[in-house]
Design an enzyme around this catalytic site. Sequence first.
Site, short mmCIF file in Angstrom:
data_model
loop_
_atom_site.label_atom_id
_atom_site.label_comp_id
_atom_site.label_asym_id
_atom_site.label_seq_id
_atom_site.Cartn_x
_atom_site.Cartn_y
_atom_site.Cartn_z
N TYR A 130 99.47 -76.83 -33.14
CA TYR A 130 98.15 -77.09 -33.72
C TYR A 130 97.05 -76.62 -32.78
CZ TYR A 130 94.00 -79.70 -35.16
OH TYR A 130 92.72 -80.07 -35.52
N LYS A 150 94.43 -73.56 -33.36
CA LYS A 150 93.00 -73.85 -33.43
C LYS A 150 92.24 -72.99 -32.42
CE LYS A 150 91.08 -76.75 -35.51
NZ LYS A 150 90.37 -76.73 -36.83
#
Length: 387
Positions: A148, A152
Site C-alpha cells: 500500500y 501510494k
Amino acid sequence: MENRHRDTYLITGGCGYFGCRLACALHKQGARIVLFDTKPPSQEVPKNIVFVRGDVCEYAQVERAVVGVDCVFHIASYGMSGREQLNRGLIEAVNVQGTQNVLKACVEHGVPRLVYTSTFNVVFGGQVIENGDESLAYLPLHLHPDHYSRTKSIAEMAVLKANGTALKSGPEVLRTCALRPAGIYGPGEQRHLPRIVGYIERGIFRFVYGSPSSLVEFVHVDNLVSAHMLAAEALTAEKQHCSAGQAYFISDGRPVNNFEFFRPLVEGLGYPFPRLRLPISLVYLFAFLTEMIHHLVGPFYDFQPLLTRTEVYKTGVTHYFSLAKAKAELGYEPQEHNLDMVVQWFRSRGHGRKSHSSFTGRLLLDFLLVCAVVAVALSFLPVVGSR
C-alpha cells in the site's frame, strides 16, 4: 470568488466516510458534487449530490465521470489496513493504475485541478521521524514494509509530476497537489475505529507495545475536509496556483502516544486500559508470522490479521510532522477535537461494557495471551538457529 463555489467537483472513492464529509462541506458552499465509487454513499448526503457508480481501474468509466468537472479530489485507494494490505494485485490496480486513469482523463477532458489524498507513509517506513517536513525524501520503494505505502508513493510521484501538463481542450494546464494525512478519526468513521472497538469488546485489547514516549499523529475528519478545500482553492488563479506541484503533511498538530490517544475510547466504553506492555520487536514478529500464515491460507480463508507489520510501525514508532508549510501556503489551521463524540457515537449504537466478565473468564483470556506470546517467541527460535 462566489462563482468558484458553484464549480463542479468529482470525488473518487467519494462514498466512504471522508468522501461524504467532504462532499457535504462543499455542497454547503453551493458547489455541484459528483461522487464516483463502486458502491453508494455510506452515509446520508443531500439529494442533489450525484452518485456515479464506477471503478477507477476502468478508464472508460473514469472518462465519463470527469466530463464537465472543474476539480477532482482523488481519494480512492485500497489496502490501507488489515487484510486489505495483503492483496497486492488489487492494491496495485487501484492505487497505481487507478491514479494513472484519473490523470489521463483530466488531461483528455480539460479538468484543470486535481487534489490527491496521499499518506504519511510515502516518507515513513518504520524509522523515527520527529517534526519532519516536506523536504524529506521519499522512502526508497524497496524499503516499504507493505505494498500500500509503496503504491501510494508511486501514485503521489505521478500526480506531482503531472502538474503543468497541457490540457487537450485548450491553453490551460493541469495543476495538482498532494495531501499527506495522519490517521483519520471522527464519529462514524468506519474503517479503523470499529475494528479497534471490536478488539476491545472481544477482550483482545489486553496489551500495549512500544515505548510510552513514542509519538504519532491523528487528524479529525473535519480538519482533513478543511485541508482539502483549502488545497483545491490554492490551485486556482485567485490564489496564484500556490499549491501547484506541492505536497503537504496534514494532521491535528498534536503528537500523542498512540495508545494514550485511544484511552478515552477504551475507558469511555467502560473497559479497563491494558497494563501489560510488550516489546515492539515481539509484536512485529507476531505480525510477520501472521502475514506469512495469511499468505498460505488466505486463498482458502481470508481472515483478518490482528496486526500487520506496517500497523505495528505506524502505531508504535515515533513519527510526526510539521504543519508549517500547510499553514503558510494553504492557510490551514486545525481545530482542536477529542474522542468524546466518537465515544458517544459508539454508545448510541449499543456499544460499551454491559457487565463485568467473571474472574474465570479474565484468567482464561490472560492465560491464552501468555500462551500466544510464548508460542510466538518459541516459533522464532528455529529461524534464528537456521541462519
